[in-house]
Design a protein around this motif. Structure first.
Motif, PDB file in Angstrom:
ATOM      1  N   MET A 221       0.817  -1.064   0.312  1.00 13.88           N
ATOM      2  CA  MET A 221      -0.229   0.049  -0.176  1.00 13.88           C
ATOM      3  C   MET A 221       1.349   1.180  -0.398  1.00 13.88           C
ATOM      4  SD  MET A 221      -2.983   1.438  -0.201  1.00 13.88           S
ATOM      5  CE  MET A 221      -4.504   0.389  -0.203  1.00 13.88           C
ATOM      6  N   ALA A 222      -0.043   2.018  -0.920  1.00 18.30           N
ATOM      7  CA  ALA A 222       1.394   3.506  -1.482  1.00 18.30           C
ATOM      8  C   ALA A 222       0.760   4.430   0.269  1.00 18.30           C
ATOM      9  CB  ALA A 222       1.225   3.761  -2.543  1.00 18.30           C
ATOM     10  N   THR A 223       2.024   5.923   0.288  1.00 20.48           N
ATOM     11  CA  THR A 223       1.063   6.930   0.650  1.00 20.48           C
ATOM     12  C   THR A 223       0.568   7.223  -0.098  1.00 20.48           C
ATOM     13  OG1 THR A 223       4.317   6.710   1.269  1.00 20.48           O
ATOM     14  CG2 THR A 223       2.860   8.597   1.839  1.00 20.48           C
ATOM     15  N   GLU A 224      -0.523   7.885   1.165  1.00 15.30           N
ATOM     16  CA  GLU A 224      -1.402   8.284   1.461  1.00 15.30           C
ATOM     17  C   GLU A 224      -1.966   9.313   1.953  1.00 15.30           C
ATOM     18  OE1 GLU A 224      -5.331   5.664   0.128  1.00 15.30           O
ATOM     19  OE2 GLU A 224      -5.338   5.851   2.064  1.00 15.30           O
ATOM     20  N   ARG A 225      -2.654  10.489   1.427  1.00 12.49           N
ATOM     21  CA  ARG A 225      -2.869  11.390   2.411  1.00 12.49           C
ATOM     22  C   ARG A 225      -4.949  11.484   2.626  1.00 12.49           C
ATOM     23  NH1 ARG A 225       0.571  17.086  -0.421  1.00 12.49           N
ATOM     24  NH2 ARG A 225       2.129  15.551   0.583  1.00 12.49           N
ATOM     25  N   THR A 226      -4.958  12.345   3.347  1.00 13.78           N
ATOM     26  CA  THR A 226      -6.968  12.299   4.065  1.00 13.78           C
ATOM     27  C   THR A 226      -6.677  13.683   4.604  1.00 13.78           C
ATOM     28  OG1 THR A 226      -8.512  10.340   5.277  1.00 13.78           O
ATOM     29  CG2 THR A 226      -5.927  10.568   6.730  1.00 13.78           C
ATOM     30  N   LEU A 227      -7.963  13.764   4.888  1.00 17.64           N
ATOM     31  CA  LEU A 227      -8.305  15.469   5.640  1.00 17.64           C
ATOM     32  C   LEU A 227      -9.101  14.550   6.396  1.00 17.64           C
ATOM     33  CD1 LEU A 227      -8.944  17.498   4.793  1.00 17.64           C
ATOM     34  CD2 LEU A 227     -11.044  17.648   5.286  1.00 17.64           C
ATOM     35  N   SER A 228      -8.550  15.339   7.808  1.00 12.91           N
ATOM     36  CA  SER A 228      -8.695  14.624   8.924  1.00 12.91           C
ATOM     37  C   SER A 228      -9.419  15.874   9.813  1.00 12.91           C
ATOM     38  CB  SER A 228      -7.645  14.520  10.082  1.00 12.91           C
ATOM     39  OG  SER A 228      -8.826  14.923  11.512  1.00 12.91           O
ATOM     40  N   ILE A 229     -10.817  16.222  10.476  1.00  7.53           N
ATOM     41  CA  ILE A 229     -11.173  17.257  10.530  1.00  7.53           C
ATOM     42  C   ILE A 229     -11.806  17.109  12.325  1.00  7.53           C
ATOM     43  CG2 ILE A 229     -12.760  19.273  10.922  1.00  7.53           C
ATOM     44  CD1 ILE A 229     -13.534  18.226   8.061  1.00  7.53           C
TER      45      ILE A 229
ATOM     46  N   ASP B 203     -13.820   9.154   3.565  1.00  2.33           N
ATOM     47  CA  ASP B 203     -14.062   7.808   3.681  1.00  2.33           C
ATOM     48  C   ASP B 203     -13.843   7.035   1.760  1.00  2.33           C
ATOM     49  OD1 ASP B 203     -15.517   8.466   1.604  1.00  2.33           O
ATOM     50  OD2 ASP B 203     -17.534   8.566   2.898  1.00  2.33           O
ATOM     51  N   SER B 204     -12.731   7.689   1.165  1.00  2.00           N
ATOM     52  CA  SER B 204     -11.695   7.287   0.321  1.00  2.00           C
ATOM     53  C   SER B 204     -11.116   8.033   0.031  1.00  2.00           C
ATOM     54  CB  SER B 204     -13.574   7.050  -1.213  1.00  2.00           C
ATOM     55  OG  SER B 204     -14.028   8.163  -1.225  1.00  2.00           O
ATOM     56  N   SER B 205     -10.330   7.314  -1.168  1.00  2.00           N
ATOM     57  CA  SER B 205      -9.227   8.049  -1.703  1.00  2.00           C
ATOM     58  C   SER B 205      -9.976   9.175  -2.103  1.00  2.00           C
ATOM     59  CB  SER B 205      -8.092   6.843  -2.619  1.00  2.00           C
ATOM     60  OG  SER B 205      -7.520   6.563  -1.329  1.00  2.00           O
ATOM     61  N   GLU B 206     -11.007   8.990  -2.854  1.00  2.00           N
ATOM     62  CA  GLU B 206     -11.195   9.846  -3.923  1.00  2.00           C
ATOM     63  C   GLU B 206     -12.010  10.900  -3.545  1.00  2.00           C
ATOM     64  OE1 GLU B 206     -14.813   7.623  -6.232  1.00  2.00           O
ATOM     65  OE2 GLU B 206     -14.495   9.588  -7.821  1.00  2.00           O
ATOM     66  N   ASN B 207     -12.699  10.431  -2.219  1.00  2.00           N
ATOM     67  CA  ASN B 207     -13.324  11.693  -1.232  1.00  2.00           C
ATOM     68  C   ASN B 207     -12.444  12.560  -0.571  1.00  2.00           C
ATOM     69  OD1 ASN B 207     -15.718  11.573  -2.343  1.00  2.00           O
ATOM     70  ND2 ASN B 207     -16.579  10.084  -0.597  1.00  2.00           N
ATOM     71  N   ALA B 208     -10.882  12.020  -0.036  1.00  2.00           N
ATOM     72  CA  ALA B 208      -9.947  12.608   0.300  1.00  2.00           C
ATOM     73  C   ALA B 208      -9.359  13.348  -0.716  1.00  2.00           C
ATOM     74  CB  ALA B 208      -8.828  11.446   0.746  1.00  2.00           C
ATOM     75  N   GLU B 209      -9.517  13.395  -1.603  1.00  2.00           N
ATOM     76  CA  GLU B 209      -8.413  14.482  -2.692  1.00  2.00           C
ATOM     77  C   GLU B 209      -9.925  15.712  -2.587  1.00  2.00           C
ATOM     78  OE1 GLU B 209      -7.063  12.765  -6.048  1.00  2.00           O
ATOM     79  OE2 GLU B 209      -6.292  10.905  -5.865  1.00  2.00           O
ATOM     80  N   LYS B 210     -10.679  15.485  -3.200  1.00  2.00           N
ATOM     81  CA  LYS B 210     -11.902  16.057  -3.123  1.00  2.00           C
ATOM     82  C   LYS B 210     -11.831  17.443  -2.079  1.00  2.00           C
ATOM     83  CE  LYS B 210     -14.734  13.685  -5.656  1.00  2.00           C
ATOM     84  NZ  LYS B 210     -16.054  13.285  -5.924  1.00  2.00           N
TER      85      LYS B 210
END
Ligand code: RTP
Ligand code: MG
Length: 140
Positions: free
Chosen positions: A1-9, A120-127
């Motif tokens: 699994m590659a390095t990934e980013r996510t949004l946290s609040i 909740d997903s990589s796609e939503n994280a990017e958005k």
């Protein structure tokens, strides 16, 4: 699994109780790195835009009122499998269902005032990251 980013609040119930640092400790202990962070207060329009996916849900108006009720801390988290890892350390939406050791088990007040958001997903994280941060505000 590659390095990934996510949004946290970190949500208003948590900033009100001054437990931002306790939440960041759990995120960092899970192997996530904070690569962007800012404390803001959302307008009604900000919250409605962010939660537009939920606009038909019965809890939408309450959620917008809650998320605009006080300061929040927006973060970009980076790490291996960051989206799933963050969801795991957050725990279930309803703290009554959240596993031992999770942020929501430790800190959430109820199903709405549940201390944290995580993409909740990589796609939503990017958005979501693009909605909340400019590229030069993220330093990996
Ligand atoms: P989040 O988006 O905040 O990371 O949380 P989630 O995926 O676990 O939950 P979601 O279904 O996306 O719901 C978004 C937020 O709306 C509030 N909520 N209230 N009163 C209710 O029944 C209810 N259900 C959800 C929570 O603040 C939830 O995190
Ligand atoms: Mg969600």
């Amino acid at each position: 699994m590659a390095t990934e980013r996510t949004l946290s609040i970190i949500k208003p119930d948590a900033t009100a109780r001054n437990i931002t640092g306790k939440i960041v400790d759990k995120l960092e202990s899970a192997g996530l790195r904070v690569v962007a962070q800012k404390r803001v207060k959302w307008s009604q329009a900000d919250a409605e835009a962010f939660y537009a996916v939920h606009k038909e849900r019965p809890f939408f108006n309450d959620l917008v009122a809650f998320m605009t009720s006080g300061p929040i801390v927006l973060q970009v988290l980076e790490g291996e499998d960051a989206v799933a890892k963050n969801r795991e350390v957050m725990g279930a939406t309803n703290p009554a269902d959240a596993a031992e050791g999770t942020i929501r088990k430790a800190f959430a007040e109820n199903i709405e005032r549940n201390s944290v958001h995580g993409s909740d997903s990589s796609e939503n994280a990017e958005k979501e990251i693009a909605m909340c941060f400019k590229a030069d505000e993220i330093v990996g």
